[in-house]
Design an enzyme around this catalytic site. Sequence first.
Site: not given
Ligand code: BG6
Length: 479
Positions: A165, A373
Amino acid sequence: MQHHNPGAFPEGFLWGASTSAYQIEGAWNADGKGPSVIDHARFSDNVTDFTVCSDHYHRFKEDIALLAEMGLKTYRFSIAWSRLYPDGDGELNPAGVAFYQQLIDEICRHGIEPLVTLYHFDLPWALQQTGGWSNRRTVAAFERFAVTCFEHYGKQVKYWLTINEQNMMILKGEVIGTLAEGTEDVQRSLYQQNHHMMLAQARAMIACHQRLPDAKIGPAPNISCVYAASSRPEDVLAADNFSAIRNWLYLDLAVHGRYNAVVWAFLQQRGWLPEIEAGDMETIAAGKPDFIAFNYYASATVSADLPDAARGELNSKQKADQQMAGIDSTVYVGCNNPHLPQNQFGWYIDPVGFRITAREIYARYALPLIVTENGLGAFDTLEAGNKVHDDYRIAYLRDHLRQLRLAIADGVALFGYCPWSAIDLVSTHQGISKRYGFIYVNRDEHDLKDLARYRKKSFFWYQQLIASNGATLDDAVSY
Ligand code: BG6
Protein backbone atom coordinates in the site's frame (compact mmCIF):
# COMPACT_ATOMS: atom_id res chain seq x y z
CA MET A 1 -22.81 -8.21 -18.00
CA GLN A 2 -24.72 -11.29 -16.90
CA HIS A 3 -23.20 -14.70 -17.45
CA HIS A 4 -25.21 -17.85 -18.12
CA ASN A 5 -23.50 -19.53 -15.18
CA PRO A 6 -21.44 -18.04 -12.35
CA GLY A 7 -18.18 -19.60 -13.56
CA ALA A 8 -15.53 -21.29 -11.44
CA PHE A 9 -12.14 -20.72 -9.91
CA PRO A 10 -9.24 -21.98 -12.06
CA GLU A 11 -7.30 -25.14 -11.19
CA GLY A 12 -4.35 -24.31 -8.95
CA PHE A 13 -6.02 -21.12 -7.70
CA LEU A 14 -3.99 -19.80 -4.76
CA TRP A 15 -6.42 -19.73 -1.84
CA GLY A 16 -4.58 -17.86 0.87
CA ALA A 17 -4.68 -15.41 3.74
CA SER A 18 -2.50 -12.49 4.81
CA THR A 19 -0.75 -10.92 7.78
CA SER A 20 2.04 -8.43 8.35
CA ALA A 21 5.01 -8.59 10.68
CA TYR A 22 4.32 -5.55 12.86
CA GLN A 23 0.70 -6.57 13.40
CA ILE A 24 1.18 -10.24 14.26
CA GLU A 25 4.70 -11.00 15.48
CA GLY A 26 5.20 -9.01 18.68
CA ALA A 27 8.73 -9.52 20.07
CA TRP A 28 9.32 -5.97 18.91
CA ASN A 29 12.86 -5.81 20.32
CA ALA A 30 13.70 -9.52 20.70
CA ASP A 31 16.90 -11.14 19.46
CA GLY A 32 18.45 -7.97 18.16
CA LYS A 33 15.47 -6.49 16.29
CA GLY A 34 15.66 -2.73 15.92
CA PRO A 35 12.61 -0.48 16.36
CA SER A 36 10.53 0.59 13.38
CA VAL A 37 8.43 3.70 12.74
CA ILE A 38 5.38 1.71 13.78
CA ASP A 39 6.91 0.87 17.16
CA HIS A 40 7.36 4.57 17.78
CA ALA A 41 3.98 5.74 16.51
CA ARG A 42 1.97 3.01 18.19
CA PHE A 43 3.65 3.10 21.56
CA SER A 44 2.85 6.76 21.87
CA ASP A 45 -0.87 6.48 21.00
CA ASN A 46 -1.34 3.67 23.56
CA VAL A 47 -4.49 2.25 21.90
CA THR A 48 -3.24 -1.27 22.39
CA ASP A 49 -0.24 -3.32 23.44
CA PHE A 50 1.94 -3.59 20.34
CA THR A 51 4.87 -5.29 22.06
CA VAL A 52 3.30 -8.74 21.89
CA CYS A 53 0.62 -8.42 19.16
CA SER A 54 -0.50 -12.02 18.51
CA ASP A 55 2.82 -13.40 19.79
CA HIS A 56 3.36 -15.09 16.43
CA TYR A 57 7.12 -14.79 16.89
CA HIS A 58 6.94 -17.43 19.60
CA ARG A 59 3.88 -19.36 18.35
CA PHE A 60 4.47 -19.49 14.60
CA LYS A 61 4.60 -23.30 14.51
CA GLU A 62 1.18 -23.58 16.09
CA ASP A 63 -0.14 -20.84 13.77
CA ILE A 64 1.22 -22.39 10.57
CA ALA A 65 -0.22 -25.77 11.60
CA LEU A 66 -3.64 -24.11 11.95
CA LEU A 67 -3.30 -22.43 8.56
CA ALA A 68 -2.38 -25.81 7.05
CA GLU A 69 -5.41 -27.36 8.72
CA MET A 70 -7.56 -24.65 7.12
CA GLY A 71 -6.09 -25.80 3.80
CA LEU A 72 -4.26 -22.64 2.70
CA LYS A 73 -2.44 -22.96 -0.61
CA THR A 74 -0.49 -19.77 0.03
CA TYR A 75 0.30 -17.61 3.05
CA ARG A 76 1.15 -13.93 2.68
CA PHE A 77 3.32 -12.46 5.44
CA SER A 78 5.92 -9.72 5.65
CA ILE A 79 9.54 -9.64 6.73
CA ALA A 80 10.33 -6.99 9.33
CA TRP A 81 13.19 -5.02 7.77
CA SER A 82 14.54 -4.02 11.20
CA ARG A 83 14.68 -7.67 12.32
CA LEU A 84 17.20 -8.32 9.53
CA TYR A 85 18.91 -4.91 9.65
CA PRO A 86 18.25 -3.41 13.11
CA ASP A 87 19.34 0.05 11.96
CA GLY A 88 18.05 -0.40 8.43
CA ASP A 89 21.35 -0.46 6.63
CA GLY A 90 24.21 -1.64 8.83
CA GLU A 91 25.07 -5.04 10.25
CA LEU A 92 22.90 -8.01 9.33
CA ASN A 93 21.28 -9.62 12.38
CA PRO A 94 21.78 -13.42 12.15
CA ALA A 95 18.96 -14.09 14.64
CA GLY A 96 16.54 -12.18 12.42
CA VAL A 97 17.65 -14.12 9.34
CA ALA A 98 17.23 -17.37 11.27
CA PHE A 99 13.71 -16.50 12.43
CA TYR A 100 12.38 -16.06 8.89
CA GLN A 101 14.29 -19.13 7.73
CA GLN A 102 12.48 -21.20 10.35
CA LEU A 103 9.16 -19.59 9.47
CA ILE A 104 9.59 -20.26 5.73
CA ASP A 105 10.77 -23.84 6.42
CA GLU A 106 7.64 -24.41 8.48
CA ILE A 107 5.36 -22.95 5.79
CA CYS A 108 6.99 -25.06 3.07
CA ARG A 109 6.97 -28.19 5.25
CA HIS A 110 3.19 -27.93 5.29
CA GLY A 111 3.07 -27.60 1.51
CA ILE A 112 2.00 -23.94 1.61
CA GLU A 113 3.41 -21.50 -0.97
CA PRO A 114 5.04 -18.54 0.82
CA LEU A 115 4.06 -15.10 -0.52
CA VAL A 116 6.45 -12.56 0.98
CA THR A 117 5.87 -8.81 1.36
CA LEU A 118 9.25 -7.13 1.65
CA TYR A 119 7.99 -3.99 3.32
CA HIS A 120 4.67 -3.47 5.10
CA PHE A 121 4.70 0.01 6.72
CA ASP A 122 7.51 -0.77 9.21
CA LEU A 123 10.47 1.33 8.08
CA PRO A 124 13.42 0.93 10.48
CA TRP A 125 13.39 3.82 12.94
CA ALA A 126 17.10 4.47 12.39
CA LEU A 127 16.41 5.25 8.72
CA GLN A 128 13.48 7.46 9.68
CA GLN A 129 15.80 9.50 11.87
CA THR A 130 17.94 10.33 8.86
CA GLY A 131 14.93 11.41 6.79
CA GLY A 132 13.29 8.07 5.99
CA TRP A 133 11.91 7.97 2.47
CA SER A 134 12.73 11.67 2.02
CA ASN A 135 16.40 10.65 1.94
CA ARG A 136 17.62 8.91 -1.24
CA ARG A 137 19.88 6.78 0.90
CA THR A 138 16.79 4.78 1.89
CA VAL A 139 16.42 3.62 -1.73
CA ALA A 140 19.78 1.85 -1.61
CA ALA A 141 19.07 0.52 1.89
CA PHE A 142 15.81 -1.05 0.67
CA GLU A 143 17.52 -2.61 -2.32
CA ARG A 144 20.17 -4.08 -0.04
CA PHE A 145 17.50 -5.47 2.32
CA ALA A 146 15.56 -6.92 -0.64
CA VAL A 147 18.68 -8.57 -2.06
CA THR A 148 19.41 -10.08 1.36
CA CYS A 149 15.90 -11.59 1.36
CA PHE A 150 16.30 -12.91 -2.20
CA GLU A 151 19.67 -14.46 -1.36
CA HIS A 152 18.56 -16.12 1.87
CA TYR A 153 15.04 -17.19 1.00
CA GLY A 154 14.92 -17.21 -2.80
CA LYS A 155 15.30 -21.00 -3.06
CA GLN A 156 11.97 -21.46 -1.29
CA VAL A 157 10.05 -18.26 -2.05
CA LYS A 158 8.73 -17.86 -5.59
CA TYR A 159 6.26 -14.99 -5.05
CA TRP A 160 7.40 -11.59 -3.77
CA LEU A 161 5.59 -8.32 -3.09
CA THR A 162 7.63 -5.13 -2.98
CA ILE A 163 5.83 -2.47 -0.91
CA ASN A 164 2.45 -2.81 0.78
CA GLU A 165 0.00 0.00 0.00
CA GLN A 166 2.52 2.58 -1.10
CA ASN A 167 -0.44 4.72 -2.16
CA MET A 168 -1.88 4.72 1.36
CA MET A 169 1.50 5.66 2.81
CA ILE A 170 1.50 8.72 0.55
CA LEU A 171 -2.19 9.59 0.80
CA LYS A 172 -2.30 9.04 4.56
CA GLY A 173 1.34 9.53 5.40
CA GLU A 174 0.68 11.22 8.72
CA VAL A 175 -1.42 8.32 9.99
CA ILE A 176 1.07 5.63 9.08
CA GLY A 177 4.02 7.65 10.31
CA THR A 178 6.24 7.95 7.26
CA LEU A 179 6.69 11.68 7.56
CA ALA A 180 8.99 13.20 10.17
CA GLU A 181 7.20 15.32 12.77
CA GLY A 182 7.29 19.00 11.96
CA THR A 183 7.78 18.48 8.20
CA GLU A 184 6.84 21.77 6.63
CA ASP A 185 6.16 21.22 2.97
CA VAL A 186 4.05 18.10 3.64
CA GLN A 187 2.65 17.36 0.18
CA ARG A 188 5.87 18.01 -1.70
CA SER A 189 7.74 15.84 0.79
CA LEU A 190 5.22 13.03 0.41
CA TYR A 191 5.46 13.01 -3.38
CA GLN A 192 9.25 13.08 -3.11
CA GLN A 193 9.00 10.05 -0.84
CA ASN A 194 6.73 8.45 -3.39
CA HIS A 195 9.34 8.93 -6.10
CA HIS A 196 12.00 7.35 -3.92
CA MET A 197 9.76 4.38 -3.13
CA MET A 198 9.08 3.92 -6.84
CA LEU A 199 12.82 3.83 -7.47
CA ALA A 200 13.34 1.43 -4.57
CA GLN A 201 10.60 -0.84 -5.86
CA ALA A 202 12.05 -0.82 -9.38
CA ARG A 203 15.53 -1.64 -8.10
CA ALA A 204 14.14 -4.52 -6.03
CA MET A 205 12.25 -5.89 -9.05
CA ILE A 206 15.37 -5.68 -11.21
CA ALA A 207 17.48 -7.39 -8.53
CA CYS A 208 14.87 -10.11 -8.09
CA HIS A 209 14.80 -10.91 -11.81
CA GLN A 210 18.61 -10.93 -12.01
CA ARG A 211 19.07 -13.26 -9.06
CA LEU A 212 15.95 -15.41 -9.20
CA PRO A 213 14.90 -15.99 -12.80
CA ASP A 214 12.00 -18.24 -11.80
CA ALA A 215 10.60 -15.90 -9.15
CA LYS A 216 7.70 -13.51 -9.65
CA ILE A 217 7.47 -10.08 -8.09
CA GLY A 218 4.87 -7.31 -8.08
CA PRO A 219 3.58 -4.22 -6.26
CA ALA A 220 0.74 -4.40 -3.70
CA PRO A 221 -1.21 -1.12 -3.67
CA ASN A 222 -4.69 -0.57 -2.25
CA ILE A 223 -6.87 -0.10 -5.33
CA SER A 224 -10.56 0.62 -5.44
CA CYS A 225 -12.96 1.88 -8.04
CA VAL A 226 -14.19 5.45 -7.69
CA TYR A 227 -17.82 6.24 -8.54
CA ALA A 228 -19.17 9.57 -9.68
CA ALA A 229 -22.00 10.67 -7.40
CA SER A 230 -24.15 11.41 -10.45
CA SER A 231 -24.06 11.28 -14.23
CA ARG A 232 -23.26 15.00 -14.32
CA PRO A 233 -20.09 15.23 -16.48
CA GLU A 234 -18.29 17.32 -13.84
CA ASP A 235 -18.84 14.55 -11.30
CA VAL A 236 -17.51 11.96 -13.71
CA LEU A 237 -14.43 14.12 -14.20
CA ALA A 238 -13.98 14.40 -10.43
CA ALA A 239 -14.08 10.59 -10.15
CA ASP A 240 -11.48 10.37 -12.89
CA ASN A 241 -9.29 12.88 -11.01
CA PHE A 242 -9.45 10.93 -7.78
CA SER A 243 -8.90 7.60 -9.46
CA ALA A 244 -5.75 8.94 -11.13
CA ILE A 245 -4.40 10.32 -7.83
CA ARG A 246 -5.47 7.38 -5.67
CA ASN A 247 -4.85 4.45 -8.00
CA TRP A 248 -3.22 4.96 -11.36
CA LEU A 249 -0.27 7.14 -10.39
CA TYR A 250 1.21 4.13 -8.60
CA LEU A 251 0.42 1.42 -11.12
CA ASP A 252 1.27 3.52 -14.20
CA LEU A 253 4.74 4.04 -12.75
CA ALA A 254 5.15 0.42 -11.68
CA VAL A 255 3.96 -1.11 -14.94
CA HIS A 256 4.61 1.49 -17.67
CA GLY A 257 7.45 3.39 -15.99
CA ARG A 258 5.85 6.81 -16.47
CA TYR A 259 4.04 9.41 -14.40
CA ASN A 260 0.28 9.60 -14.95
CA ALA A 261 -0.30 12.79 -16.99
CA VAL A 262 -3.26 14.04 -14.92
CA VAL A 263 -1.39 13.55 -11.65
CA TRP A 264 1.73 15.15 -13.07
CA ALA A 265 -0.28 18.26 -13.97
CA PHE A 266 -1.91 18.22 -10.51
CA LEU A 267 1.51 18.10 -8.81
CA GLN A 268 3.03 20.69 -11.11
CA GLN A 269 0.30 23.26 -10.49
CA ARG A 270 0.67 22.94 -6.74
CA GLY A 271 4.47 23.02 -6.71
CA TRP A 272 4.65 19.43 -5.48
CA LEU A 273 6.70 17.86 -8.27
CA PRO A 274 9.42 15.51 -7.02
CA GLU A 275 13.07 16.02 -7.86
CA ILE A 276 13.99 13.44 -10.45
CA GLU A 277 17.66 12.70 -10.98
CA ALA A 278 19.25 11.59 -14.24
CA GLY A 279 18.60 7.90 -14.81
CA ASP A 280 15.67 7.64 -12.37
CA MET A 281 12.98 7.23 -15.00
CA GLU A 282 15.08 4.68 -16.90
CA THR A 283 15.42 2.65 -13.70
CA ILE A 284 11.72 2.88 -12.97
CA ALA A 285 10.93 1.78 -16.52
CA ALA A 286 13.37 -1.13 -16.29
CA GLY A 287 11.74 -2.57 -13.15
CA LYS A 288 8.93 -4.70 -14.56
CA PRO A 289 6.36 -6.45 -12.38
CA ASP A 290 5.28 -10.00 -13.26
CA PHE A 291 1.84 -9.54 -11.72
CA ILE A 292 -0.21 -6.97 -9.81
CA ALA A 293 -1.31 -7.67 -6.25
CA PHE A 294 -4.01 -5.43 -4.87
CA ASN A 295 -5.81 -4.86 -1.58
CA TYR A 296 -9.50 -4.00 -1.72
CA TYR A 297 -11.84 -3.16 1.16
CA ALA A 298 -14.32 -0.55 -0.07
CA SER A 299 -15.16 1.71 -3.01
CA ALA A 300 -15.21 5.51 -2.97
CA THR A 301 -17.79 7.97 -4.33
CA VAL A 302 -17.02 11.55 -5.27
CA SER A 303 -18.47 14.62 -6.93
CA ALA A 304 -17.27 17.92 -8.28
CA ASP A 305 -17.50 20.84 -5.91
CA LEU A 306 -20.28 22.64 -7.74
CA PRO A 307 -22.49 25.12 -5.88
CA ASP A 308 -25.56 22.94 -6.26
CA ALA A 309 -23.86 19.75 -5.15
CA ALA A 310 -26.13 18.04 -2.62
CA ARG A 311 -23.63 15.88 -0.83
CA GLY A 312 -25.20 15.53 2.61
CA GLU A 313 -23.28 14.89 5.83
CA LEU A 314 -20.11 12.85 5.18
CA ASN A 315 -19.49 9.76 7.26
CA SER A 316 -16.21 9.52 9.18
CA LYS A 317 -14.50 7.35 6.56
CA GLN A 318 -15.44 9.72 3.75
CA LYS A 319 -14.18 12.65 5.81
CA ALA A 320 -10.86 10.89 6.28
CA ASP A 321 -10.68 10.08 2.57
CA GLN A 322 -11.40 13.69 1.72
CA GLN A 323 -8.38 14.80 3.70
CA MET A 324 -6.15 12.42 1.76
CA ALA A 325 -2.95 14.13 0.84
CA GLY A 326 -4.50 17.55 1.40
CA ILE A 327 -6.37 17.35 -1.89
CA ASP A 328 -8.51 20.45 -2.29
CA SER A 329 -12.11 20.52 -3.47
CA THR A 330 -11.20 21.68 -6.98
CA VAL A 331 -10.07 18.09 -7.58
CA TYR A 332 -12.88 16.08 -6.03
CA VAL A 333 -15.21 16.03 -3.03
CA GLY A 334 -15.91 12.81 -1.13
CA CYS A 335 -19.57 11.77 -1.02
CA ASN A 336 -21.72 9.26 0.76
CA ASN A 337 -23.12 6.42 -1.30
CA PRO A 338 -26.79 5.75 -0.46
CA HIS A 339 -26.72 2.44 -2.34
CA LEU A 340 -24.21 0.72 -0.07
CA PRO A 341 -24.29 -0.58 3.52
CA GLN A 342 -21.44 0.30 5.91
CA ASN A 343 -19.52 -1.82 8.39
CA GLN A 344 -19.16 -0.92 12.08
CA PHE A 345 -16.33 1.46 11.19
CA GLY A 346 -18.11 3.39 8.42
CA TRP A 347 -16.41 1.54 5.54
CA TYR A 348 -18.75 0.87 2.62
CA ILE A 349 -19.35 -2.79 1.83
CA ASP A 350 -19.26 -3.09 -1.94
CA PRO A 351 -18.72 -6.54 -3.47
CA VAL A 352 -19.72 -5.39 -6.98
CA GLY A 353 -17.09 -2.66 -6.67
CA PHE A 354 -14.58 -5.48 -6.15
CA ARG A 355 -15.49 -6.98 -9.54
CA ILE A 356 -15.32 -3.54 -11.18
CA THR A 357 -11.91 -2.88 -9.60
CA ALA A 358 -10.45 -6.20 -10.80
CA ARG A 359 -11.76 -5.54 -14.31
CA GLU A 360 -10.39 -1.99 -14.38
CA ILE A 361 -6.91 -3.04 -13.27
CA TYR A 362 -6.78 -5.90 -15.75
CA ALA A 363 -8.06 -3.73 -18.62
CA ARG A 364 -5.39 -1.10 -17.94
CA TYR A 365 -2.37 -3.34 -17.38
CA ALA A 366 -3.12 -6.85 -18.73
CA LEU A 367 -1.02 -8.52 -16.04
CA PRO A 368 -2.13 -11.46 -13.86
CA LEU A 369 -3.79 -10.32 -10.63
CA ILE A 370 -3.83 -11.60 -7.07
CA VAL A 371 -5.87 -10.15 -4.22
CA THR A 372 -3.61 -9.69 -1.20
CA GLU A 373 -6.15 -8.14 1.20
CA ASN A 374 -9.94 -8.05 1.50
CA GLY A 375 -11.92 -8.62 4.65
CA LEU A 376 -14.19 -7.40 7.39
CA GLY A 377 -13.00 -5.80 10.61
CA ALA A 378 -15.55 -6.42 13.38
CA PHE A 379 -15.97 -6.64 17.15
CA ASP A 380 -16.06 -10.45 17.51
CA THR A 381 -17.40 -12.06 20.68
CA LEU A 382 -15.88 -15.16 22.22
CA GLU A 383 -18.85 -17.24 23.31
CA ALA A 384 -19.38 -20.35 25.43
CA GLY A 385 -17.15 -23.25 24.41
CA ASN A 386 -14.67 -20.76 22.91
CA LYS A 387 -16.79 -20.32 19.81
CA VAL A 388 -16.97 -17.25 17.57
CA HIS A 389 -20.06 -17.07 15.39
CA ASP A 390 -18.79 -14.65 12.77
CA ASP A 391 -21.53 -15.15 10.20
CA TYR A 392 -21.15 -11.48 9.17
CA ARG A 393 -17.54 -12.20 8.09
CA ILE A 394 -18.60 -15.26 6.13
CA ALA A 395 -21.28 -13.18 4.40
CA TYR A 396 -18.75 -10.45 3.52
CA LEU A 397 -16.19 -12.89 2.13
CA ARG A 398 -18.79 -14.97 0.31
CA ASP A 399 -20.31 -11.92 -1.39
CA HIS A 400 -16.90 -10.62 -2.44
CA LEU A 401 -15.80 -14.02 -3.73
CA ARG A 402 -18.96 -14.36 -5.80
CA GLN A 403 -18.06 -11.11 -7.51
CA LEU A 404 -14.47 -12.23 -7.97
CA ARG A 405 -15.74 -15.41 -9.61
CA LEU A 406 -17.75 -13.20 -11.99
CA ALA A 407 -14.65 -11.10 -12.69
CA ILE A 408 -12.88 -14.32 -13.69
CA ALA A 409 -15.86 -15.17 -15.90
CA ASP A 410 -15.47 -11.67 -17.40
CA GLY A 411 -11.98 -12.66 -18.51
CA VAL A 412 -9.79 -11.28 -15.71
CA ALA A 413 -6.66 -13.43 -15.16
CA LEU A 414 -6.82 -13.80 -11.41
CA PHE A 415 -4.60 -16.41 -9.78
CA GLY A 416 -5.20 -16.04 -6.05
CA TYR A 417 -7.14 -14.57 -3.16
CA CYS A 418 -5.61 -13.76 0.24
CA PRO A 419 -8.15 -12.22 2.62
CA TRP A 420 -7.13 -10.13 5.60
CA SER A 421 -6.33 -11.66 7.94
CA ALA A 422 -5.16 -15.23 8.48
CA ILE A 423 -5.43 -14.92 12.25
CA ASP A 424 -6.43 -12.06 14.53
CA LEU A 425 -3.83 -9.33 14.72
CA VAL A 426 -3.59 -5.73 15.81
CA SER A 427 -5.40 -3.43 13.38
CA THR A 428 -3.45 -0.51 11.98
CA HIS A 429 -5.81 2.05 13.47
CA GLN A 430 -8.12 0.45 16.03
CA GLY A 431 -6.20 -2.08 18.14
CA ILE A 432 -7.00 -5.77 18.58
CA SER A 433 -10.73 -5.23 19.20
CA LYS A 434 -11.21 -4.70 15.48
CA ARG A 435 -10.68 -8.29 14.39
CA TYR A 436 -10.30 -9.69 10.89
CA GLY A 437 -8.98 -13.24 11.37
CA PHE A 438 -10.27 -16.77 10.75
CA ILE A 439 -8.61 -17.68 14.06
CA TYR A 440 -9.41 -15.87 17.31
CA VAL A 441 -6.50 -14.77 19.50
CA ASN A 442 -7.52 -14.57 23.12
CA ARG A 443 -6.35 -11.14 24.30
CA ASP A 444 -7.70 -7.64 24.80
CA GLU A 445 -6.08 -4.28 24.15
CA HIS A 446 -3.89 -4.29 27.26
CA ASP A 447 -4.85 -7.56 28.97
CA LEU A 448 -2.84 -10.16 27.10
CA LYS A 449 -4.71 -13.11 28.74
CA ASP A 450 -3.41 -16.48 27.50
CA LEU A 451 -3.21 -15.64 23.76
CA ALA A 452 -4.85 -18.99 23.02
CA ARG A 453 -5.99 -19.66 19.44
CA TYR A 454 -9.63 -20.61 18.68
CA ARG A 455 -11.05 -21.50 15.27
CA LYS A 456 -13.91 -19.18 14.32
CA LYS A 457 -16.94 -20.29 12.32
CA SER A 458 -15.37 -18.61 9.27
CA PHE A 459 -12.37 -20.96 9.66
CA PHE A 460 -14.53 -24.00 8.91
CA TRP A 461 -16.36 -22.20 6.12
CA TYR A 462 -13.09 -21.23 4.40
CA GLN A 463 -11.65 -24.70 4.95
CA GLN A 464 -14.57 -26.26 3.09
CA LEU A 465 -14.41 -23.67 0.36
CA ILE A 466 -10.70 -24.25 -0.26
CA ALA A 467 -11.12 -28.04 -0.24
CA SER A 468 -13.74 -27.71 -3.00
CA ASN A 469 -11.72 -25.08 -4.97
CA GLY A 470 -14.61 -22.69 -4.43
CA ALA A 471 -17.40 -25.06 -5.47
CA THR A 472 -19.20 -24.72 -2.11
CA LEU A 473 -19.44 -20.92 -2.40
CA ASP A 474 -23.21 -20.96 -2.92
CA ASP A 475 -23.95 -23.68 -0.35
CA ALA A 476 -25.85 -22.82 2.83
CA VAL A 477 -23.58 -22.56 5.87
CA SER A 478 -24.64 -25.50 7.99
CA TYR A 479 -22.30 -25.78 10.97
C1 BG6 B 1 -4.49 -2.33 4.99
C2 BG6 B 1 -3.17 -2.66 5.59
O1 BG6 B 1 -4.44 -0.97 4.73
O2 BG6 B 1 -5.63 -2.43 5.73
C3 BG6 B 1 -3.25 -3.53 6.83
O3 BG6 B 1 -2.31 -3.23 4.64
C4 BG6 B 1 -4.42 -3.09 7.68
O4 BG6 B 1 -2.01 -3.44 7.49
C5 BG6 B 1 -5.68 -3.28 6.86
O5 BG6 B 1 -4.51 -3.73 8.92
C6 BG6 B 1 -6.98 -2.97 7.60
O6 BG6 B 1 -6.94 -1.68 8.16
P1 BG6 B 1 -7.21 -1.46 9.71
O7 BG6 B 1 -6.93 -0.05 9.97
O8 BG6 B 1 -8.64 -1.83 9.92
O9 BG6 B 1 -6.30 -2.39 10.42
